[in-house]
Design a protein around this motif. Sequence first.
Motif: not given
Length: 58
Positions: A1-7, A43-58
């Motif tokens: 599963m791919r994820r996008t890091v928000l913060e 040594d960080v906490f990441l807030v992530v969301v699942p990567q949407q199909a349209g986000d691939r390649g960014r």
Amino acid sequence: MRRTVLEQFPAGGPRGSRPAEEFAEARRGEGMAAEVVMDLEQDVFLVVVPQQAGDRGR
């Protein structure tokens, strides 16, 4: 599963402070599927969301 890091947040925050969890909860309140994961190498906490199909390649 791919994820996008928000913060990212340093793991060494003040005792009782959970800024990553608070940030993720606010995003969940907006309808995002945000979750907190730990990046042990950085040594960080990441807030992530699942990567949407349209986000691939960014």
